[in-house]
Design a protein around this motif. Structure first.
Motif, mmCIF file in Angstrom:
data_model
loop_
_atom_site.group_PDB
_atom_site.id
_atom_site.type_symbol
_atom_site.label_atom_id
_atom_site.label_comp_id
_atom_site.label_asym_id
_atom_site.label_seq_id
_atom_site.Cartn_x
_atom_site.Cartn_y
_atom_site.Cartn_z
ATOM 1 N N ARG B 9 0.845 -1.212 0.000
ATOM 2 C CA ARG B 9 0.000 0.000 0.000
ATOM 3 C C ARG B 9 0.873 1.253 0.000
ATOM 4 N NH1 ARG B 9 -3.544 -3.176 3.286
ATOM 5 N NH2 ARG B 9 -5.519 -3.419 2.181
ATOM 6 N N ASP B 10 1.869 1.254 0.883
ATOM 7 C CA ASP B 10 2.757 2.426 0.965
ATOM 8 C C ASP B 10 3.497 2.625 -0.346
ATOM 9 O OD1 ASP B 10 1.911 2.721 3.505
ATOM 10 O OD2 ASP B 10 3.721 1.921 4.463
ATOM 11 N N LEU B 11 3.962 1.515 -0.896
ATOM 12 C CA LEU B 11 4.722 1.611 -2.152
ATOM 13 C C LEU B 11 3.843 2.147 -3.279
ATOM 14 C CD1 LEU B 11 7.482 0.868 -3.518
ATOM 15 C CD2 LEU B 11 6.374 -1.239 -4.239
ATOM 16 N N PHE B 12 2.667 1.604 -3.392
ATOM 17 C CA PHE B 12 1.743 2.059 -4.440
ATOM 18 C C PHE B 12 1.429 3.549 -4.261
ATOM 19 C CE2 PHE B 12 -0.165 -2.437 -5.045
ATOM 20 C CZ PHE B 12 0.748 -2.710 -6.042
ATOM 21 N N ASP B 13 1.198 3.928 -3.023
ATOM 22 C CA ASP B 13 0.883 5.338 -2.747
ATOM 23 C C ASP B 13 2.047 6.239 -3.154
ATOM 24 O OD1 ASP B 13 -1.643 5.712 -1.934
ATOM 25 O OD2 ASP B 13 -1.268 5.361 0.193
ATOM 26 N N ASP B 14 3.240 5.840 -2.734
ATOM 27 C CA ASP B 14 4.406 6.687 -2.996
ATOM 28 C C ASP B 14 4.761 6.734 -4.476
ATOM 29 O OD1 ASP B 14 4.454 7.132 -0.360
ATOM 30 O OD2 ASP B 14 6.203 5.878 0.088
ATOM 31 N N MET B 15 4.756 5.570 -5.113
ATOM 32 C CA MET B 15 5.215 5.520 -6.504
ATOM 33 C C MET B 15 4.280 6.272 -7.451
ATOM 34 S SD MET B 15 8.088 4.031 -6.371
ATOM 35 C CE MET B 15 8.489 3.826 -8.080
ATOM 36 N N SER B 16 3.013 6.364 -7.047
ATOM 37 C CA SER B 16 2.069 7.030 -7.945
ATOM 38 C C SER B 16 1.752 8.453 -7.483
ATOM 39 C CB SER B 16 0.767 6.214 -8.048
ATOM 40 O OG SER B 16 0.118 6.193 -6.801
ATOM 41 N N ALA B 17 2.477 8.899 -6.470
ATOM 42 C CA ALA B 17 2.131 10.199 -5.877
ATOM 43 C C ALA B 17 2.462 11.372 -6.800
ATOM 44 C CB ALA B 17 2.863 10.358 -4.547
ATOM 45 N N ASP B 18 3.486 11.204 -7.640
ATOM 46 C CA ASP B 18 3.923 12.329 -8.476
ATOM 47 C C ASP B 18 3.223 12.354 -9.822
ATOM 48 O OD1 ASP B 18 5.634 13.185 -6.517
ATOM 49 O OD2 ASP B 18 7.271 11.886 -7.205
#
Lengths: 172, 353
Positions: B9-18
């Protein structure tokens, strides 16, 4: 029947989030935008019949469009994907590397398994909703999710350094 | 490390944040919808249907708030015939005669399965359907069961027709039988459960009527030469033609091309002619790596071809063998199909779709 003006409002409200989902599937922002717009064109054609569950419908079109694109590729990886950085054992920012290799390992998953993980863990959808989007049974969602997680665990590039060292030692 | 759900979840959130902000998305979408409407209207017109409303009327409805207008109503007025024709002659001279017909109504509980028993005279049998209107991905397609055995025919061609006319498929008949029972079944949305798995609930399926029929046909007495497949253009956007091969099934059903890489990527296009082009499938191999599955050739143009992309960069100057096999599903040797394969090379990759 939904009003067409709803469509514009829907696009404006939901497309930033949908773009993120598209990116997690394609792993390339330009392709994600293309995937999103292709999806929205298809959704537009059916908008009058979509009913109240727009998000589920749009997710279904998005994922199916992505999977249909991927079926036309022989190889699973796009050449635009940069290879993952090698993990340096004494790297002080190991956490970042750990995430980088996990991200790279996710990229090596079959498209359908990646879609299951994105829908489950990014969209936070229950297994039943994922099953409906992917047009499969809940059992298949469970098994695909389990296989995907298992692949990530056993991926040699994300094995803990201690295990990797031991393997090298055994081979040596 | 194990990728626990929280980490994912954290990875998905971070990787798609930009996510890049696209201020022109609505305008781009408008252009795409306009272009899609024109293309579909042109396709429908080519298929012999009436275009009632100019495509230009479509977009204002998109931009201006107002009452809902069904896209189907604004683009075409396709009303399939109530039933399939009793007799007709195909382009290659095969004479078709209808032996039985049926209609499935996907919205009616009582008409989701129909069986017909037809005599077997020794002539080839085929099943036919009129593809219903609407998005084919949202319409359940009937499965075809021959004497209790599921057939591979599932009216797959309807996926690209979208309400545009009749599609046909071959039926394999057990040897020595005098009659055969063919069942059309749309129960469970046409789902065939795998290994006893229950079929999924599909709330998105749209109701559709399926006029269906069983035909026998008399093939042409002599092999019929299909129209020649036009040559591939030397350039296709940023791609250059690296090699092409062609043939006529069943006289030729394989090819091997040696191409030299310009230092980039390969893409393969295929085109076919002949009445049975929909049933000709091509499988490919680049070097020692085979493609997964095979691709229906169909009656496509280069604008809508189902191109295959070999997404591994091949170093400049490398010679590589691109080979392939063509296979006919059913058909008859006198009903020949022309096929042509073009291999393009490019230094950059464009998403194939």
């Amino acid at each position: 029947m939904r009003d067409k003006s709803d469509f514009v409002a829907y696009v404006e409200a939901r497309s930033p989030r949908l773009l993120r989902t598209a990116y997690l599937l394609c792993r390339d922002w330009a392709q994600a935008e293309d995937l999103l717009q292709t999806t929205l064109v298809r959704v537009w054609r059916a908008w009058g019949r979509v009913g109240e569950y727009q998000d589920a419908y749009v997710s279904r079109v998005l994922v199916n469009t992505y999977l249909s694109w991927r079926r036309r590729f022989w190889r699973r990886e796009l050449p635009t994907d940069a290879p993952p950085e090698t993990v340096v054992p004494d790297d002080r920012i190991g956490m970042i590397d750990e995430r980088a290799v996990l991200w790279a390992a996710l990229g090596r998953l079959p498209p359908r398994q990646r879609a299951v993980l994105v829908l489950r863990f990014f969209e936070d959808l229950p297994e039943s909703a994922v099953a409906e989007i992917l047009n499969c049974s809940i059992g298949t969602v469970k098994s695909q999710s389990s296989k995907a997680l298992a692949k990530l665990r056993i991926d040699p590039e994300i094995a803990p350094p201690a295990v990797a060292s031991r393997m090298e030692g055994e081979l040596g | 490390m194990t990728p626990a759900p929280r980490k994912l979840r954290d990875l998905f959130d971070d990787m798609s944040a930009d996510a890049p902000d696209n201020h022109r998305r609505l305008a781009q979408l408008e252009r795409r919808i306009r272009s899609d409407t024109r293309r579909r209207a042109a396709g429908a017109a080519m298929a012999g249907v009436t275009v009632l409303t100019a495509a230009g009327l479509f977009i204002p409805a998109f931009l201006l708030p107002g009452p809902a207008v069904s896209p189907r109503e604004t683009t075409t007025a396709v009303r399939p015939a109530a039933e399939l024709p009793p007799r007709f002659t195909s382009g290659d001279g095969s004479a078709y005669r209808r032996l039985a017909s049926a209609t499935l109504k996907a919205e009616s509980k009582g008409e989701k399965k129909a069986s017909v028993t037809v005599p077997v005279s020794g002539k080839p049998l085929e099943v036919a359907a009129l593809c219903p209107e609407g998005n084919p991905a949202e319409v359940a397609r009937p499965r075809v069961i021959v004497d209790g055995k599921p057939s591979s025919n599932w009216f797959q061609q309807c996926l690209t027709r979208e309400g545009r006319g009749m599609v046909m498929g071959s039926v394999s008949v057990p040897k020595g039988v005098e009659q055969v029972t063919i069942t059309f079944d749309i129960t469970d949305g046409g789902c065939v459960g795998k290994k006893g798995e229950p079929c999924p609930t599909r709330t998105f399926l749209q109701p559709a009527d399926w006029p269906l029929a069983v035909y026998e046909y008399t093939p042409p007495a002599q092999p019929v030469e299909p129209d020649p497949v036009g040559p591939f253009p030397v350039r296709l956007g940023t791609q250059k033609l690296a090699g092409q091969a062609s043939g006529v099934w069943p006289r030729k059903s394989s090819f091997a091309l040696t191409v030299t890489s310009p230092g980039g990527y390969f893409r393969i296009e295929h085109l076919c002619t002949g009445d049975l082009a929909d049933r000709l499938f091509v499988s490919y191999q680049i070097g020692d790596e085979a493609s997964e599955g095979e691709w229906a050739c169909g009656h496509r143009t280069l604008d809508e071809t189902n191109a295959l992309l070999w997404s591994q960069k091949v170093p400049k100057g490398t010679k590589i063998i691109v080979s392939g096999k063509v296979r006919m599903h059913g058909g008859h040797s006198n009903r020949q199909v022309g096929w042509s394969v073009g291999v393009y090379s490019s230094k950059i990759v464009k998403l194939a779709r």
